[in-house]
Design a protein around this motif. Structure first.
Motif, short mmCIF file in Angstrom:
data_model
loop_
_atom_site.label_atom_id
_atom_site.label_comp_id
_atom_site.label_asym_id
_atom_site.label_seq_id
_atom_site.Cartn_x
_atom_site.Cartn_y
_atom_site.Cartn_z
N ASP A 431 0.82 -1.21 0.00
CA ASP A 431 0.00 0.00 0.00
C ASP A 431 0.85 1.26 0.00
OD1 ASP A 431 -2.29 -1.44 -0.04
OD2 ASP A 431 -2.76 -1.20 2.09
N GLN A 432 1.90 1.24 0.85
CA GLN A 432 2.78 2.41 0.90
C GLN A 432 3.49 2.61 -0.44
OE1 GLN A 432 5.21 1.38 4.28
NE2 GLN A 432 4.31 3.00 5.52
N PHE A 434 2.55 1.54 -3.39
CA PHE A 434 1.62 1.94 -4.44
C PHE A 434 1.26 3.41 -4.30
CE2 PHE A 434 -2.76 2.37 -6.16
CZ PHE A 434 -2.44 2.15 -7.48
N TYR A 435 1.11 3.83 -3.08
CA TYR A 435 0.79 5.25 -2.82
C TYR A 435 1.89 6.14 -3.40
CZ TYR A 435 -1.04 9.21 -0.09
OH TYR A 435 -1.59 10.40 0.31
N GLN A 438 1.80 6.03 -7.20
CA GLN A 438 0.68 6.78 -7.74
C GLN A 438 0.99 8.28 -7.73
OE1 GLN A 438 -2.10 8.90 -7.85
NE2 GLN A 438 -2.23 7.85 -9.84
N ARG A 439 1.99 8.67 -7.00
CA ARG A 439 2.37 10.09 -7.00
C ARG A 439 3.58 10.31 -7.93
NH1 ARG A 439 -2.13 10.07 -5.37
NH2 ARG A 439 -2.84 10.79 -3.32
N SER B 45 -8.57 1.52 -9.00
CA SER B 45 -7.29 0.83 -8.80
C SER B 45 -6.70 0.36 -10.13
CB SER B 45 -7.47 -0.38 -7.89
OG SER B 45 -7.80 0.04 -6.60
N ALA B 48 -5.33 3.26 -12.02
CA ALA B 48 -4.10 3.80 -11.43
C ALA B 48 -2.93 2.83 -11.54
CB ALA B 48 -4.35 4.16 -9.96
N LEU B 80 -2.22 11.27 -14.35
CA LEU B 80 -3.37 10.61 -13.73
C LEU B 80 -3.18 10.62 -12.22
CD1 LEU B 80 -5.20 7.51 -14.97
CD2 LEU B 80 -4.50 7.57 -12.59
N PHE B 81 -4.16 11.13 -11.52
CA PHE B 81 -4.05 11.26 -10.07
C PHE B 81 -5.20 10.53 -9.40
CE2 PHE B 81 -4.96 13.19 -6.01
CZ PHE B 81 -3.72 13.41 -5.44
N LEU B 82 -4.87 9.75 -8.41
CA LEU B 82 -5.92 9.06 -7.64
C LEU B 82 -5.94 9.61 -6.22
CD1 LEU B 82 -8.00 6.74 -7.22
CD2 LEU B 82 -6.07 5.24 -6.69
N ALA B 83 -7.06 10.18 -5.83
CA ALA B 83 -7.24 10.57 -4.43
C ALA B 83 -7.76 9.33 -3.72
CB ALA B 83 -8.21 11.73 -4.31
N PHE B 84 -6.95 8.79 -2.80
CA PHE B 84 -7.24 7.49 -2.20
C PHE B 84 -8.42 7.53 -1.24
CE2 PHE B 84 -3.54 4.59 -3.08
CZ PHE B 84 -2.89 5.43 -3.96
N PRO B 87 -6.10 7.06 2.47
CA PRO B 87 -4.72 7.54 2.26
C PRO B 87 -3.75 6.83 3.20
CG PRO B 87 -6.26 9.37 2.34
CD PRO B 87 -7.01 8.15 2.78
N VAL B 88 -2.57 6.54 2.68
CA VAL B 88 -1.62 5.69 3.39
C VAL B 88 -0.67 6.55 4.24
CG1 VAL B 88 0.22 3.98 3.04
CG2 VAL B 88 -1.75 4.02 1.52
N GLU B 155 -5.12 14.79 0.51
CA GLU B 155 -5.17 14.23 -0.84
C GLU B 155 -5.43 15.33 -1.86
OE1 GLU B 155 -3.81 11.11 -0.04
OE2 GLU B 155 -4.97 10.49 -1.78
N GLN B 158 -2.43 17.50 -2.30
CA GLN B 158 -1.45 16.86 -3.19
C GLN B 158 -1.87 17.01 -4.65
OE1 GLN B 158 -0.32 12.87 -2.13
NE2 GLN B 158 -0.22 13.33 0.03
#
Lengths: 483, 252
Positions: A431-432, A434-435, A438-439, B45, B48, B80-84, B87-88, B155, B158
């Motif tokens: 998860d970390q 992928f986070y 994704q950025r 998912s 992304a 492409l941006f995904l707002a989770f 968030p982690v 998010e 960001q």
């Protein structure tokens, strides 16, 4: 794709794995009293030093190699090791020009400059370096600058010759020759190391540093470091180390002792990067080291910071005996194991004086098939009133084939003590990662970011330049361990 | 902007997306609604680039590129941006450091130089106002110890910093109180332009009061079963998902 990244990085070579072709002056293989006499004679030592060695050797013969650590390895054959190997020429060197050019090239490869001239042109950083190559200290820089302040910084051998009274007084104070199997072995056969004495009221104007390098094949490295900070003195000491890639296991059994007098402080930082063995776990250094400091008098402080990324097997517990009242002991550690590396490392904080305080921050990171253990002892002796300890032991797992273990021991004999222990275990999550991805941050950078974040409290304790090196090293050691 | 054709995706043996078709153009806001388990989060998912899912069929074109061929980080770098939804947390890594790394990675991908620290900090100051994010949060570790609302605002912060072409908001409204919801929605609205597009994934109509969509799609059992204007969301709110379920159960 994950696997490709994994492959790529696991296959990445150990950058410091070169050997240097320098003629060496070696002792024959094996260990007996004659070898010890040989070493002592080679170093032109006084009788008391030889006696110290022989006594330690006789003790060692009756000791057994410790087996309590959470590591498994084939025990070294102590008769199959060369105990003395000195790069030639071994005569006193008056200037750098006399140093074997091959040796200088090696230092250039290691990225350490022992060229004092550079400092004048403002290129080099303000660090004095003592370099121990195989068994012998080959060059100590800035000796004169330091001498102006009364600071003694030289090889251990020189200290034995030039400052016998100091060596005699302090050697074995923190780590007696009978302390443990490896310390006894070291006391018998040590060949060189660094010696440092900071006189009363002096703050060292620069960081002092020792760089260890094992080069010759079939040798063990047994160096000793002794650091003494007299009243109101301060020094920050750095230690770095590398070794060539070899199929065999090489033994490194060092002893480091620190003694602080009233109001004195010693900060000792290590970035340990001995060759860890290949990805199948073949070769690598056995790093069996005893490091201990004594806060001998009131208000003194000893702080150990270590970043451990190398060695096939690590067995190491930098400790502090808090004898003086109000003295402070600190241990900040990052230990990384990857592939088949094994580390059993931690600290001992022995509280004897009143109002003594200790802090332990340990960050273990395990990847691959490795095993990483924290082992620590907090001991509050009777009469150590108002002693305080805070321990935090965190483990980070990468992948599902590695192990993280915590063995905290706490012994309290004084009711006024306050001891706190916190421990966490976490996993670098998909998860970390992928986070981060994704950025726009790739896998490699993401792992670096996450791991450095996790180790931040420890890395912050390192001197600036060392911290940068350590961050890079962490990233290199762990690249590809999560796909 | 993005064109999704007959997208099928599964996790293990289970097929979750079963032929999604969706066309989003620059300047548009699309809402995707659907009951739990309809495949909303799977869709975000998959787009992304999460590797847990296997795309078994279909194609996705993003700004003329084959999106499914790109790694997750390259998709992000392409805008492409995904707002989770969740968030982690990344302990020890400051929000600022995280964003600076991300921003510069994206810039490097486009052949641009690193943003000077001064400009970067000015941007942080500017964009954190947008979502009323306390400047202290910017220097704290990524999402660590943030409240639910702070995480969601972070998010959007960001998103503001990275200025994506396509933003996918995955259940951004979940766990938000009404004030936080308004702040988040205001932020999203301010970031809207003719050049970018937004896909809002939500279970409830509530968020769509603030972020008004041009199109609403209803996702059910891995397919978009109904599309319409913003009134479709209101209709759904009034009737509930049961109507949809009844209507499309047979077609399954």
């Amino acid at each position: 794709m994950a696997n490709e990244i994994l492959e790529e990085h696991i296959n990445k070579d150990y950058e410091w794995g070169f050997t240097t072709d320098i003629a060496a002056d070696e002792a024959p293989k094996g260990l007996n009293e004659d070898i010890i006499r040989f070493i002592s004679a080679k170093k032109n030592e006084p009788e008391w030093m030889l006696e110290f060695r022989l006594k330690a050797f006789r003790n060692w013969q009756n000791m057994v190699e410790p087996e309590w650590a959470h590591v498994s390895y084939t025990k070294p054959d102590f008769q199959d090791i060369i105990y003395y190997s000195a790069p030639k020429p071994k005569k006193e060197l008056a200037s750098l020009d006399e140093v074997d050019p091959e040796l200088l090239k090696t230092f250039a490869k290691l990225g350490i400059s022992i060229d004092e001239q550079k400092r004048l042109s403002g290129v080099q950083s303000n660090i004095a370096v003592d370099v121990v190559f195989d068994s012998v200290s080959v060059k100590t820089t800035f000796k004169e600058t330091l001498a102006e302040k009364g600071i003694i910084f030289c090889s251990f051998s020189e200290a034995v010759q030039d400052h016998p009274e100091l060596v005699k007084k302090y050697m074995g104070m923190a780590v007696p020759p009978t302390d443990n199997f490896y310390a006894a072995l070291n006391s018998a056969v040590f060949t060189d190391g660094s010696f440092c004495y900071i006189p009363k009221g002096v703050r060292s104007p620069m960081e002092l540093s020792t760089y260890f390098r094992i080069n010759a094949s079939g040798t063990g490295q047994f160096e000793r470091t002794l650091i003494i900070a007299d009243e109101d003195a301060f020094v920050s000491y750095l230690e770095g180390c590398t070794a060539p890639q070899r199929d065999e296991n090489q033994l490194h059994a060092a002893v480091v002792e620190i003694i602080t007098h009233k109001n004195a402080e010693v900060k000792y930082s290590t970035v340990q990067n001995w060759y860890p063995g290949d990805k199948e776990g073949k070769g690598g250094i056995f790093n069996f080291v005893t490091k201990r400091g004594i806060c001998l008098e009131d208000n003194s402080k000893i702080s150990w910071t270590q970043v451990e990324t190398g060695s096939a097997v690590t067995w190491k517990y930098p400790s502090v005996i808090l004898k003086g009242n109000n003295s402070v002991g600190e241990f900040y550690s990052v230990a990384v194991t990857n592939n088949y590396q094994q580390a059993d490392t931690g600290t001992k904080m022995i509280h004897i004086g009143k109002n003594t305080r200790s802090t332990i921050i340990s960050k273990g990171i395990s990847a691959g098939f490795s095993n990483n253990s924290y082992r620590g002892l907090v001991q509050i002796k009777k009469g150590a009133s108002n002693a305080r300890n805070f321990s935090q032991c965190d483990s980070l797992l990468m992948g599902d084939k590695c192990g993280a273990h915590t063995f905290p021991y706490i012994e309290i004999k004084d009711r006024s003590a306050v001891v706190e222990h916190e421990a966490t275990t976490s996993k670098i999550g998909e998860d970390q990662l992928f986070y981060c991805k994704q950025r726009g941050i790739d896998n490699e950078k993401a792992i670096g970011l996450i791991v450095n974040g996790y180790c931040k409290e420890v890395l912050n304790k390192l001197p600036m330049e060392f911290a940068v090196e350590a961050q890079k090293l962490l990233a290199i050691s762990l690249e590809g361990s999560v796909g | 902007m993005i064109s999704i054709k007959n997208l099928h995706a599964s996790i293990g043996d289970k097929e979750i997306l079963r032929g999604i078709n969706l066309e989003v153009k620059a300047g548009e806001v699309h809402a995707i609604m659907g009951p739990n388990g309809s495949g909303k989060s799977t869709l975000s998912s998959v787009l992304a680039g999460r590797e847990d899912y296997d795309v078994t069929e279909g194609e996705v074109t993003f700004n003329g590129k084959d999106l499914l061929e790109l790694s997750a980080e390259d998709r992000a770098r392409e805008g492409l941006f995904l707002a989770f939804q969740y968030p982690v947390e990344i302990p020890g890594v400051s929000n600022i450091n995280f964003l600076r790394t991300a921003l510069n990675e994206i810039r490097a991908y486009h052949g641009q130089e690193e943003m000077p620290a001064k400009d970067f900090l000015a941007l942080v100051k500017d964009k954190s106002k947008l979502v009323e994010l306390d400047s202290k949060l910017a220097s704290r570790s990524v999402n660590e110890g943030f409240s639910g609302g702070e995480k969601k605002r972070n998010e959007i912060f960001q998103m503001a910093m990275l200025q994506p072409k396509l933003a996918i908001l995955d259940e951004t409204d979940s766990g938000l109180d009404i004030d936080a919801l308004r702040i988040v929605a205001t932020g999203v609205n301010k970031l809207k332009s003719k050049e970018n597009a937004t896909i809002v994934i939500t279970h409830y109509q509530r968020l769509l009061d603030y972020i008004v969509p041009d199109f609403v799609h209803i996702l059910y059992k891995g397919r978009i079963v109904k599309s319409g204007g913003k009134e479709l969301a209101l209709e759904l709110e009034a009737k509930g998902y049961d109507e949809i379920k009844k209507e499309f159960e047979i077609a399954d």
